[in-house]
Design a protein around this motif. Structure first.
Motif, PDB file in Angstrom:
ATOM      1  N   MET A 249       5.316   8.474  -8.971  1.00  0.00           N
ATOM      2  CA  MET A 249       3.873   8.220  -8.853  1.00  0.00           C
ATOM      3  C   MET A 249       3.352   7.437 -10.068  1.00  0.00           C
ATOM      4  O   MET A 249       2.155   7.368 -10.296  1.00  0.00           O
ATOM      5  CB  MET A 249       3.097   9.526  -8.695  1.00  0.00           C
TER       6      MET A 249
ATOM      7  N   ARG B 211       1.744  10.518  -2.011  1.00  0.00           N
ATOM      8  CA  ARG B 211       0.493  10.220  -1.327  1.00  0.00           C
ATOM      9  C   ARG B 211       0.707  10.110   0.184  1.00  0.00           C
ATOM     10  O   ARG B 211       1.738   9.605   0.633  1.00  0.00           O
ATOM     11  CB  ARG B 211      -0.067   8.893  -1.859  1.00  0.00           C
ATOM     12  N   VAL B 212      -0.280  10.586   0.959  1.00  0.00           N
ATOM     13  CA  VAL B 212      -0.224  10.479   2.422  1.00  0.00           C
ATOM     14  C   VAL B 212      -0.569   9.049   2.822  1.00  0.00           C
ATOM     15  O   VAL B 212      -1.627   8.531   2.449  1.00  0.00           O
ATOM     16  CB  VAL B 212      -1.220  11.456   3.081  1.00  0.00           C
ATOM     17  N   ILE B 213       0.330   8.371   3.542  1.00  0.00           N
ATOM     18  CA  ILE B 213       0.055   6.986   3.938  1.00  0.00           C
ATOM     19  C   ILE B 213      -0.116   6.827   5.448  1.00  0.00           C
ATOM     20  O   ILE B 213      -0.513   5.774   5.925  1.00  0.00           O
ATOM     21  CB  ILE B 213       1.170   6.027   3.465  1.00  0.00           C
TER      22      ILE B 213
ATOM     23  N   LYS C  93       4.400   8.753   0.786  1.00  0.00           N
ATOM     24  CA  LYS C  93       5.122   7.740   0.010  1.00  0.00           C
ATOM     25  C   LYS C  93       4.676   7.856  -1.448  1.00  0.00           C
ATOM     26  O   LYS C  93       3.516   8.143  -1.724  1.00  0.00           O
ATOM     27  CB  LYS C  93       4.784   6.355   0.553  1.00  0.00           C
TER      28      LYS C  93
ATOM     29  N   ASP D 161       3.565   6.222  -4.914  1.00  0.00           N
ATOM     30  CA  ASP D 161       2.913   4.943  -5.229  1.00  0.00           C
ATOM     31  C   ASP D 161       3.882   3.951  -5.866  1.00  0.00           C
ATOM     32  O   ASP D 161       3.736   2.743  -5.721  1.00  0.00           O
ATOM     33  CB  ASP D 161       1.743   5.174  -6.203  1.00  0.00           C
TER      34      ASP D 161
ATOM     35  N   ASN E  91       7.142   3.847  -5.257  1.00  0.00           N
ATOM     36  CA  ASN E  91       8.298   3.591  -4.396  1.00  0.00           C
ATOM     37  C   ASN E  91       7.997   2.452  -3.432  1.00  0.00           C
ATOM     38  O   ASN E  91       6.854   2.285  -3.004  1.00  0.00           O
ATOM     39  CB  ASN E  91       8.663   4.849  -3.589  1.00  0.00           C
ATOM     40  N   GLN E  92       9.027   1.709  -3.081  1.00  0.00           N
ATOM     41  CA  GLN E  92       8.832   0.601  -2.155  1.00  0.00           C
ATOM     42  C   GLN E  92       8.816   1.068  -0.702  1.00  0.00           C
ATOM     43  O   GLN E  92       8.197   0.432   0.143  1.00  0.00           O
ATOM     44  CB  GLN E  92       9.935  -0.452  -2.343  1.00  0.00           C
TER      45      GLN E  92
ATOM     46  N   ARG F 266      10.741   8.895   4.426  1.00  0.00           N
ATOM     47  CA  ARG F 266      11.620   9.403   5.484  1.00  0.00           C
ATOM     48  C   ARG F 266      13.049   9.593   4.983  1.00  0.00           C
ATOM     49  O   ARG F 266      13.774  10.438   5.486  1.00  0.00           O
ATOM     50  CB  ARG F 266      11.584   8.470   6.686  1.00  0.00           C
TER      51      ARG F 266
ATOM     52  N   VAL G 153      -2.184   3.378   6.509  1.00  0.00           N
ATOM     53  CA  VAL G 153      -2.405   2.477   5.368  1.00  0.00           C
ATOM     54  C   VAL G 153      -1.741   1.142   5.677  1.00  0.00           C
ATOM     55  O   VAL G 153      -0.601   1.094   6.128  1.00  0.00           O
ATOM     56  CB  VAL G 153      -1.821   3.084   4.072  1.00  0.00           C
TER      57      VAL G 153
ATOM     58  N   ILE H 142      -2.790  -1.206  -7.066  1.00  0.00           N
ATOM     59  CA  ILE H 142      -3.152  -0.342  -8.185  1.00  0.00           C
ATOM     60  C   ILE H 142      -3.883  -1.192  -9.210  1.00  0.00           C
ATOM     61  O   ILE H 142      -3.380  -2.243  -9.628  1.00  0.00           O
ATOM     62  CB  ILE H 142      -1.904   0.322  -8.792  1.00  0.00           C
TER      63      ILE H 142
ATOM     64  N   LYS I 100       4.017  -4.730   3.607  1.00  0.00           N
ATOM     65  CA  LYS I 100       4.670  -3.567   3.011  1.00  0.00           C
ATOM     66  C   LYS I 100       4.685  -2.378   3.979  1.00  0.00           C
ATOM     67  O   LYS I 100       5.552  -1.525   3.905  1.00  0.00           O
ATOM     68  CB  LYS I 100       3.882  -3.206   1.749  1.00  0.00           C
TER      69      LYS I 100
END
Lengths: 178, 173
Positions: free
Chosen positions: A56, A95-97, A113, A115, A117-118, A122, B101, B106, B124
């Motif tokens: 994060m 974070r919930v995406i 995911k 923040d 991480n690419q 999963r 999303v 950021i 993305k």
């Protein structure tokens, strides 16, 4: 340095020793009470967690302290949640995406995911698991305090340090004159 | 009576008390600072393509949008960074609320908090429903921000949008 303390320990009678031990237990139990009270108040099984990974960053670094809450309202996209994958001990802060609320059952399908991480989580979930649900979530991050948790990380990395620290504190309590 | 260790202990304890008092007052006082974040998502294009995903023919939505947001007012002396995202919200027959999303950023300084992006795509993030097909849906798009402080409470919010766009029929590829 310790001669004085040792002499003091020898001089103590049984009653004083009992008093010191009771004091020691008192401190431990009040710490436990604060922790459990906080857990009840926030409705989260562990209301304070330490960040253990860099996923994060740059928001949370290793050793930062997070305060959690478990609100009554459902999880929403953007919330930073702490969750546990079944069969694994270490909780994850991400974070919930993506989120889908099922109409019939009210069940929430949540994808997270980090923040930093690419890709989404999963790959971190159990094989074949595409979503996490409300029951996996320990809490939602509400507050932030930097650096303090580094002690926990050091104690995790060097377990001996834990015993040295506890032993030292215990001895200090016993010989403390107040 | 008062040896060096006791004096050091007293100074350390006092310093810790003062520091935590200061941190607490920073955390609480920054909740009372007002801000006026504004933002707009303008969807320019929406295409749907069919791909094979998990052995099912699945609709993938591809979006192109312009973003215009002014989040400078969210930067105060306790703002470490902003997490900004574009969120699509829609309702389907089987699910009350779906939130996805599509884009994120950021922001770490006030100078960068004025977002003006053209032709942003969801490169993305996959825009896919939980079922293989979106069906007849209308999605709303908004800009979400999450303020992460140096110390204290996380605050978040989103700018509401009125623009809704119906999903087109999938293009065959």
């Amino acid at each position: 340095m310790f001669e004085e303390e040792i002499r003091f320990l020898r001089k103590m009678n049984k009653r004083q020793l009992a008093q010191q031990i009771l004091n020691f237990l008192m401190i431990i139990s009040s710490a436990l009470m604060v922790w459990k009270g906080l857990a009840l108040y926030t409705n989260s099984e562990s209301p304070i967690v330490v960040v253990l990974s860099g996923s994060m960053e740059p928001a949370f670094y290793r050793g930062d302290l997070l305060f959690l809450g478990m609100p009554d309202e459902p999880v929403r996209v953007g919330d930073i949640c702490v969750f546990k994958i079944p069969g694994r001990d270490v909780p994850i802060v991400h974070r919930v995406i993506k989120l889908h609320d099922e109409k019939e059952t009210g069940k929430q399908y949540i994808l997270t995911k980090g923040d930093n991480n690419q890709v989404d989580d999963r790959g971190l979930y159990n094989p074949g698991q595409l979503w996490i649900h409300r029951e996996h979530i320990v809490g939602k991050v509400r507050g932030f305090l930097p650096y303090i948790g580094i002690i926990t990380i050091l104690m995790n990395d060097y377990p001996q340090l834990k015993y040295v620290l506890i032993g030292f504190l215990g001895l200090y309590m016993l010989v403390n004159r107040e | 009576m008062y040896n060096l260790a006791q004096r050091a202990n007293a100074i350390f304890a006092f310093a810790m008390t003062v520091q935590f008092g200061l941190l607490l007052s920073i955390a609480i006082s920054s909740l009372y600072l007002t801000s006026n974040p504004i933002g707009k998502v303008d969807v320019r294009e929406l295409n749907i393509w069919l791909y094979n995903y998990d052995n099912k023919e699945t609709e993938f939505a591809f979006i192109e949008m312009n973003l215009d947001a002014d989040l400078t007012s969210l930067f105060n002396w306790n703002t470490k960074q902003l997490f900004v995202a574009v969120i699509a919200e829609y309702e389907t027959k089987s699910h009350d609320l779906n939130q996805v999303v599509l884009w994120d950023s950021i922001i770490q300084s006030k100078e960068d908090a004025h977002i003006k992006e053209v032709k942003v795509r969801n490169e993305k993030y996959d825009f896919v429903d939980i079922t293989p097909k979106f069906g007849e849906v209308e999605a709303k798009y908004s800009i979400y921000w999450d303020l992460m402080p140096y110390v204290g409470f996380l605050v978040s919010g989103k700018t509401e949008s009125n623009q809704t766009i119906s999903f087109p029929a999938p293009d065959n590829n």
